[in-house]
Scaffold this active site. Structure first.
Site, mmCIF file in Angstrom:
data_model
loop_
_atom_site.group_PDB
_atom_site.id
_atom_site.type_symbol
_atom_site.label_atom_id
_atom_site.label_comp_id
_atom_site.label_asym_id
_atom_site.label_seq_id
_atom_site.Cartn_x
_atom_site.Cartn_y
_atom_site.Cartn_z
ATOM 1 N N LYS A 1 5.226 0.671 9.540
ATOM 2 C CA LYS A 1 5.003 2.077 9.864
ATOM 3 C C LYS A 1 6.274 2.629 10.501
ATOM 4 O O LYS A 1 7.219 1.912 10.797
ATOM 5 C CB LYS A 1 3.829 2.239 10.854
ATOM 6 C CG LYS A 1 2.516 1.612 10.424
ATOM 7 C CD LYS A 1 1.894 2.290 9.219
ATOM 8 C CE LYS A 1 0.592 1.596 8.810
ATOM 9 N NZ LYS A 1 0.047 2.153 7.555
ATOM 10 N N SER B 1 0.804 3.736 2.222
ATOM 11 C CA SER B 1 0.770 4.415 3.519
ATOM 12 C C SER B 1 2.130 4.946 3.959
ATOM 13 O O SER B 1 2.203 5.810 4.822
ATOM 14 C CB SER B 1 0.228 3.479 4.592
ATOM 15 O OG SER B 1 1.135 2.431 4.875
ATOM 16 N N SER C 1 -3.009 6.852 5.827
ATOM 17 C CA SER C 1 -2.356 5.770 6.562
ATOM 18 C C SER C 1 -3.236 5.269 7.696
ATOM 19 O O SER C 1 -3.714 6.053 8.514
ATOM 20 C CB SER C 1 -1.009 6.260 7.129
ATOM 21 O OG SER C 1 -0.431 5.273 7.972
ATOM 22 N N SER D 1 0.839 -1.202 0.000
ATOM 23 C CA SER D 1 0.000 0.000 0.000
ATOM 24 C C SER D 1 0.873 1.251 0.000
ATOM 25 O O SER D 1 2.091 1.179 0.166
ATOM 26 C CB SER D 1 -0.913 0.015 1.234
ATOM 27 O OG SER D 1 -0.171 0.314 2.404
#
Length: 267
Positions: free
Chosen positions: A144, A89, A228, A87
């Protein structure tokens, strides 16, 4: 499908079969050869001897695959593991289709499948790009950036991240950068790490009052701040869910030919 579990089972099965052959079946084949040769007057030719000593196919496959599977298990569980970015994010740091390498021993050695930490090294630091198992669905891996450590006070208001009451420094690099129309490209500094983030000036985004990160947990956010799914929405990352620290992009694949021109360190 838990690939780590499949790998552990494969190593256990092939290793067990190979061990049985070493301590039981191979000596039995040799004893059988002696018995057969004793019953002949001229002995056996080489071809006949090989036929008597021939390994069954499960043993042959296990002997061939066990060392390879064991090396893969050790490397993947304790040294480095590859992941693909699914993705956006973490844009602009990581793009969809990036293949990354994750250091598995930076934060300590963990047993595969059960994820128990057996050796402690370092703890995550602010600014680290961390891979972890999603708290509510441990079979799914997330990536992250660590912004809050245990005991930190974290607040996010008006596109500004605050850590322990202080605004995290950031500066504008470019408006509407290529590949991200409508976004602002900014440089942000978390501790000793300077990295780039996206903000959308037309989207108010989430506003989060100050929270205190519990002991044994971490607060994470994506660099693509308005796109995100991170700790602002679902909470903290438990220490036991940590997989490792992402440190390099080694390949990019967007459906065409794989590209190795975007190899880089992750900051």
């Amino acid at each position: 499908m838990d690939f780590s579990l499949l790998l552990v089972v494969a190593v256990a099965v092939t290793g067990f079969i190979w061990l049985l052959d070493l301590v039981w079946w191979r000596p039995a084949r040799r004893r059988n050869l002696v018995t057969v040769e004793a019953g002949t007057t001229e002995g056996l030719d080489e071809r006949a001897r090989e036929k008597v000593l021939k390994e069954p196919w499960p043993v042959d496959y296990s002997r061939s695959f066990f060392p390879v599977l064991l090396v893969v298990l050790v490397l993947r569980s304790f040294i480095v593991e590859p992941f693909q970015i699914p993705s956006g994010s973490m844009r602009p740091t990581l793009e969809v289709g990036d293949f990354i390498l994750v250091n598995k021993f930076t934060y300590g050695l963990r047993l595969p499948v059960v994820h128990t930490r057996i050796v402690e090294f370092n703890e995550p630091e602010r600014g680290d790009v961390m891979v972890f198992r999603f708290p509510s669905e441990p079979s799914v891996n997330f990536i992250k950036r660590v912004v809050g450590l245990p005991g930190d006070r974290i607040r996010y208001e008006g596109k500004q991240l605050y850590v322990n009451g202080e605004a995290v420094p950031k500066s504008l690099l470019e408006e509407a950068p290529g590949g991200a129309p409508g976004e602002l490209l900014l440089a942000e500094r978390l501790g000793a790490v300077e990295h780039r983030i996206y903000n959308n000036p037309r989207d108010p985004g989430p506003q989060m009052r100050e929270v205190v990160v519990p002991e044994g947990h971490y607060f994470t956010m994506g660099d693509n701040r308005d796109h995100s799914n991170d700790s602002r929405y679902w909470g903290y990352v438990p220490e036991e869910n940590i997989v490792g620290r992402a440190f390099a992009v080694w390949m990019h694949w967007d459906g065409g030919l794989p590209s190795f021109t975007q190899m880089r360190r992750i900051h």
